[in-house]
Design a protein around this motif. Structure first.
Motif, PDB file in Angstrom:
ATOM      1  N   ARG A 101     -67.864 -80.839 114.299  1.00  0.00           N
ATOM      2  CA  ARG A 101     -68.077 -80.684 112.864  1.00  0.00           C
ATOM      3  C   ARG A 101     -69.564 -80.488 112.626  1.00  0.00           C
ATOM      4  NH1 ARG A 101     -63.795 -79.635 112.007  1.00  0.00           N
ATOM      5  NH2 ARG A 101     -64.906 -78.034 110.868  1.00  0.00           N
ATOM      6  N   ALA A 102     -69.889 -79.707 111.628  1.00  0.00           N
ATOM      7  CA  ALA A 102     -71.291 -79.454 111.283  1.00  0.00           C
ATOM      8  C   ALA A 102     -71.685 -80.285 110.078  1.00  0.00           C
ATOM      9  CB  ALA A 102     -71.496 -77.974 110.978  1.00  0.00           C
ATOM     10  N   TYR A 103     -72.937 -80.761 110.086  1.00  0.00           N
ATOM     11  CA  TYR A 103     -73.437 -81.522 108.940  1.00  0.00           C
ATOM     12  C   TYR A 103     -74.945 -81.379 108.868  1.00  0.00           C
ATOM     13  CZ  TYR A 103     -73.353 -85.093 105.307  1.00  0.00           C
ATOM     14  OH  TYR A 103     -73.452 -85.736 104.107  1.00  0.00           O
ATOM     15  N   SER A 104     -75.470 -81.389 107.663  1.00  0.00           N
ATOM     16  CA  SER A 104     -76.905 -81.292 107.447  1.00  0.00           C
ATOM     17  C   SER A 104     -77.414 -82.658 106.999  1.00  0.00           C
ATOM     18  CB  SER A 104     -77.208 -80.242 106.373  1.00  0.00           C
ATOM     19  OG  SER A 104     -78.578 -80.222 106.069  1.00  0.00           O
ATOM     20  N   PHE A 105     -78.135 -83.344 107.887  1.00  0.00           N
ATOM     21  CA  PHE A 105     -78.612 -84.695 107.598  1.00  0.00           C
ATOM     22  C   PHE A 105     -79.951 -84.663 106.884  1.00  0.00           C
ATOM     23  CE2 PHE A 105     -75.810 -85.334 111.244  1.00  0.00           C
ATOM     24  CZ  PHE A 105     -75.057 -86.409 110.813  1.00  0.00           C
ATOM     25  N   GLY A 106     -80.191 -85.693 106.066  1.00  0.00           N
ATOM     26  CA  GLY A 106     -81.478 -85.879 105.428  1.00  0.00           C
ATOM     27  C   GLY A 106     -82.272 -86.946 106.147  1.00  0.00           C
ATOM     28  N   ALA A 107     -83.521 -87.111 105.745  1.00  0.00           N
ATOM     29  CA  ALA A 107     -84.369 -88.145 106.341  1.00  0.00           C
ATOM     30  C   ALA A 107     -83.837 -89.525 105.974  1.00  0.00           C
ATOM     31  CB  ALA A 107     -85.806 -87.978 105.860  1.00  0.00           C
ATOM     32  N   GLY A 108     -84.167 -90.515 106.826  1.00  0.00           N
ATOM     33  CA  GLY A 108     -83.734 -91.879 106.581  1.00  0.00           C
ATOM     34  C   GLY A 108     -82.586 -92.275 107.482  1.00  0.00           C
ATOM     35  N   SER A 109     -81.902 -93.346 107.123  1.00  0.00           N
ATOM     36  CA  SER A 109     -80.821 -93.889 107.936  1.00  0.00           C
ATOM     37  C   SER A 109     -79.547 -93.078 107.732  1.00  0.00           C
ATOM     38  CB  SER A 109     -80.574 -95.353 107.567  1.00  0.00           C
ATOM     39  OG  SER A 109     -79.536 -95.899 108.340  1.00  0.00           O
ATOM     40  N   ASN A 110     -78.925 -92.660 108.836  1.00  0.00           N
ATOM     41  CA  ASN A 110     -77.691 -91.877 108.800  1.00  0.00           C
ATOM     42  C   ASN A 110     -76.669 -92.509 109.733  1.00  0.00           C
ATOM     43  OD1 ASN A 110     -78.409 -89.167 107.271  1.00  0.00           O
ATOM     44  ND2 ASN A 110     -80.149 -89.619 108.605  1.00  0.00           N
ATOM     45  N   SER A 111     -75.412 -92.218 109.486  1.00  0.00           N
ATOM     46  CA  SER A 111     -74.359 -92.771 110.327  1.00  0.00           C
ATOM     47  C   SER A 111     -73.261 -91.746 110.566  1.00  0.00           C
ATOM     48  CB  SER A 111     -73.750 -94.032 109.698  1.00  0.00           C
ATOM     49  OG  SER A 111     -73.086 -93.719 108.489  1.00  0.00           O
ATOM     50  N   VAL A 112     -72.657 -91.840 111.757  1.00  0.00           N
ATOM     51  CA  VAL A 112     -71.495 -91.037 112.134  1.00  0.00           C
ATOM     52  C   VAL A 112     -70.438 -92.007 112.636  1.00  0.00           C
ATOM     53  CG1 VAL A 112     -70.585 -89.241 113.641  1.00  0.00           C
ATOM     54  CG2 VAL A 112     -72.920 -89.060 112.761  1.00  0.00           C
ATOM     55  N   GLU A 113     -69.257 -91.958 112.044  1.00  0.00           N
ATOM     56  CA  GLU A 113     -68.215 -92.926 112.383  1.00  0.00           C
ATOM     57  C   GLU A 113     -66.883 -92.208 112.572  1.00  0.00           C
ATOM     58  OE1 GLU A 113     -66.245 -97.027 110.485  1.00  0.00           O
ATOM     59  OE2 GLU A 113     -67.488 -95.696 109.254  1.00  0.00           O
ATOM     60  N   VAL A 114     -66.099 -92.669 113.565  1.00  0.00           N
ATOM     61  CA  VAL A 114     -64.735 -92.200 113.761  1.00  0.00           C
ATOM     62  C   VAL A 114     -63.805 -93.351 113.394  1.00  0.00           C
ATOM     63  CG1 VAL A 114     -63.017 -91.347 115.392  1.00  0.00           C
ATOM     64  CG2 VAL A 114     -65.400 -90.604 115.588  1.00  0.00           C
ATOM     65  N   ARG A 115     -62.869 -93.079 112.499  1.00  0.00           N
ATOM     66  CA  ARG A 115     -61.895 -94.091 112.083  1.00  0.00           C
ATOM     67  C   ARG A 115     -60.503 -93.703 112.548  1.00  0.00           C
ATOM     68  NH1 ARG A 115     -63.743 -95.086 105.771  1.00  0.00           N
ATOM     69  NH2 ARG A 115     -65.808 -95.995 106.234  1.00  0.00           N
TER      70      ARG A 115
ATOM     71  N   SER B 115     -62.428 -98.802 112.240  1.00  0.00           N
ATOM     72  CA  SER B 115     -63.539 -98.095 112.864  1.00  0.00           C
ATOM     73  C   SER B 115     -63.426 -98.223 114.382  1.00  0.00           C
ATOM     74  CB  SER B 115     -64.868 -98.677 112.389  1.00  0.00           C
ATOM     75  OG  SER B 115     -65.950 -98.040 113.033  1.00  0.00           O
ATOM     76  N   ILE B 116     -63.430 -97.082 115.090  1.00  0.00           N
ATOM     77  CA  ILE B 116     -63.328 -97.138 116.548  1.00  0.00           C
ATOM     78  C   ILE B 116     -64.571 -96.596 117.246  1.00  0.00           C
ATOM     79  CG2 ILE B 116     -60.822 -97.071 116.582  1.00  0.00           C
ATOM     80  CD1 ILE B 116     -60.919 -94.127 117.157  1.00  0.00           C
ATOM     81  N   LYS B 117     -65.459 -95.975 116.494  1.00  0.00           N
ATOM     82  CA  LYS B 117     -66.730 -95.531 117.063  1.00  0.00           C
ATOM     83  C   LYS B 117     -67.715 -95.307 115.928  1.00  0.00           C
ATOM     84  CE  LYS B 117     -68.443 -94.400 121.182  1.00  0.00           C
ATOM     85  NZ  LYS B 117     -68.303 -95.261 122.368  1.00  0.00           N
TER      86      LYS B 117
END
Length: 264
Positions: A100-114, A120-122
């Protein structure tokens, strides 16, 4: 068509995971995201599910989130990919791979698989260093729950400019940074220095996309009603962040719905 990995800051922490976390992986980032200026991977083969992403030349800040599900859901509900709190149904190829594509901004970011049951598994947490790139002040995210439906996000800015797949870049600094035809989104509209005035957000069920290309056969639809989720994020990754979410049903090809008019 090639895929590119774009810059993002190093991986800082991996959240505590339950015992069944080995059922999912997030292959990117791994040991930190690659900076395109240092590592050119534009010719590297990548997972291509279910169709090739279209790079219209406006996606310079997107990153590819890739991984693998060991145990795939065979029917609904499916797994979800949650990026910075924004959920998207997670479809895979036959071997369980996803991208999947995503455009992140500055600061704290998260990627999660549910998992389909919502557990939440990852989860990967990382920090994007502000390298001088402007921060998103307005972000509009569109996602939907049918992986062969071609749904488009449209945004009209106060000066009358219209951002959509055929005109992704606006002269006022706004534009679509991801146009997705290969799954359930997300599509993103971003402005870093928004002008004052009224904005309109629309969602359009344009048609379907399959192995033979675009088509308009509604019988191939996986659900009688496609559910779209549109998220408005203001001042992302700052103390002043504010979010609004809307769930909009789409029932037939050609349906165009005004989701929100807001004043900035």
């Amino acid at each position: 068509m090639t895929r590119r990995h774009f810059p993002c800051a190093a991986l800082l922490a991996l959240a505590a995971l339950p015992a069944y976390a080995q059922d999912a992986s997030v292959a990117t980032p791994q040991g930190g995201w690659n900076r395109a200026a240092l590592t050119d991977r534009s010719d590297e083969l990548a997972v291509n599910y279910p169709y090739a992403l279209i790079d219209r030349g406006t996606q310079k800040s997107r990153r590819m989130i890739q991984g693998h599900l060991r145990q795939m859901a065979k029917k609904r509900p499916f797994h979800q990919l949650v990026v910075n709190g924004n959920p998207t149904p997670l479809y895979t190829d036959d071997s369980g791979r996803y991208a999947r594509a995503y455009s992140f901004g500055a600061g704290s970011n998260s990627v999660e698989v549910r998992a389909p049951d919502g557990k939440s598994i990852k989860r990967v947490q990382f920090y994007e260093v502000n390298t001088g790139r402007p921060q998103a002040v307005i972000r509009v995210i569109g996602a939907w729950d049918d992986n062969q439906a071609e749904v488009d996000l449209h945004v009209v800015t106060p000066d009358g400019q219209h951002a959509f797949f055929g005109h992704p870049v606006l002269t006022n600094g706004g534009g679509l940074d991801v146009d997705t035809v290969d799954g359930p989104g997300p599509e993103n509209f971003v402005m870093t220095a928004p002008m004052r005035g009224l904005y309109q957000v629309w969602i359009n069920y344009w048609g379907n996309f399959g192995s033979d290309g675009y088509h308009f056969d509604e019988s191939t639809r996986q659900r009688p009603i496609i559910t779209t989720r549109i998220t408005l994020v203001f001042n992302e990754n700052t103390a002043k962040e504010r979010r609004e979410e809307f769930v909009v049903p789409l029932r037939s090809i050609g349906e165009l719905t005004l989701v929100k008019t807001f004043k900035f």
